[in-house]
Enzyme design. Structure first.
Site, PDB file in Angstrom:
ATOM      1  N   GLY A  57       0.812  -1.228  -0.023  1.00 33.38           N
ATOM      2  CA  GLY A  57      -0.058  -0.058   0.079  1.00 33.38           C
ATOM      3  C   GLY A  57       0.829   1.314  -0.029  1.00 33.38           C
ATOM      4  N   ALA A  58       0.367   2.434   0.064  1.00 34.67           N
ATOM      5  CA  ALA A  58       0.975   3.646   0.133  1.00 34.67           C
ATOM      6  C   ALA A  58      -0.010   4.685   0.968  1.00 34.67           C
ATOM      7  CB  ALA A  58       1.396   4.117  -0.837  1.00 34.67           C
TER       8      ALA A  58
ATOM      9  N   GLU B 237       9.817  -2.261   4.117  1.00 30.66           N
ATOM     10  CA  GLU B 237       9.325  -2.159   2.930  1.00 30.66           C
ATOM     11  C   GLU B 237      10.235  -1.823   1.694  1.00 30.66           C
ATOM     12  OE1 GLU B 237       4.645  -1.261   4.636  1.00 30.66           O
ATOM     13  OE2 GLU B 237       5.936   0.743   4.293  1.00 30.66           O
TER      14      GLU B 237
ATOM     15  N   GLY C  54       2.304   3.009   8.683  1.00 34.65           N
ATOM     16  CA  GLY C  54       2.168   1.641   9.726  1.00 34.65           C
ATOM     17  C   GLY C  54       3.349   1.519  10.436  1.00 34.65           C
TER      18      GLY C  54
END
Ligand code: A5P
Length: 244
Positions: A98-99, A120, A114
């Protein structure tokens, strides 16, 4: 509006945005093929992807997953996804993550709300094809519109790094837990939430952040996304980075 009506509205918006995250996640998971090494992202959108991948594994898909956080590792294990590390799998075929913000055009990203930005970024940098999944609210003209840049720092002398961030025009704040203790990442570091306002030139800012001693990583991902899959009311739209 009554409190009940506002409550209903909030839950409608939340459910809808979950639906948009989910369709984006499922379209990315459809790209996974037998035998692949797959990077597993972190966050609420990536969790939908891990869930969908788990379902395909239970149906017989044979892959190895490389999780980007302890949280994702626990979710993937519970779903029966075989896990590996970067030492055995130096090259990852596909990562789905995700972003927090996606910049129109080059598809530069802010990530790390997060708190998993270091792993990541390591996983993304070892990946042939990074697919970013998000609901359409994450697409912005310029990064920094509504999010700070998370900067992961070594706890030793972190105030020094904070001052350097101020010299770059940022307003850093130590990320804390609800009990006011410093938030500690999976790697044992602190995070400075750094507000830079609208970021005119994310690549130059990323270079400047990389040069600060004590900074381990930061949440600017410059030209790393191979594509972005955005869930919207009309379905999933796939964006590719504009050429320089
Ligand atoms: C995790 O560290 C982040 O980079 C997430 O990928 C990002 O915060 C997006 O999270 P959501 O999908 O929950 O918005």
């Amino acid at each position: 509006l009554t409190d009940d009506a506002i409550g209903n509205l909030y839950s409608y918006v939340a459910q809808n945005s979950d639906h948009l995250k989910q369709i984006a996640a499922e379209s990315a998971v459809a790209q996974v093929k037998d035998g692949m090494v797959v990077g597993l992202g972190t966050g609420s959108t990536a969790a939908f992807a891990t869930q969908a991948l788990g379902k395909r594994v239970q149906e017989g898909l044979d892959i190895v997953g490389i999780p980007t956080s302890r949280q994702t590792e626990a979710q993937a294990k519970a779903l029966g996804i075989r896990l590996g590390g970067l030492d055995e799998h130096g090259e990852i075929d596909l990562t789905i993550d995700g972003a927090d913000e996606v910049e129109k055009g080059p598809l530069n990203l802010i990530k790390g709300y997060g708190g998993a930005l270091l792993r990541e970024k390591i996983v993304a940098s070892a990946t042939k094809r990074l697919i970013i999944i998000a609901d359409q609210s994450k697409l912005v003209e310029k990064l920094g519109a509504s999010h700070f840049v998370p900067v992961e720092v070594i706890p030793f002398g972190w105030r020094l790094a904070a001052r350097k961030l101020e010299n770059l025009g940022g307003k850093p704040e130590l990320r804390t837990n609800p009990d006011a203790s410093p938030f500690v990442t999976d790697g044992g570091h602190y995070i400075l939430n750094c507000n830079f306002g609208l970021i005119a030139d994310p690549a130059s800012l990323a270079d400047a952040l990389d040069r600060i001693v004590g900074v381990v990583e930061h949440g600017l991902f410059i030209r790393m996304a191979a594509e972005v899959r955005l869930g919207g009311m009309a379905g999933v739209e796939t964006l590719f980075p504009e050429k320089r």
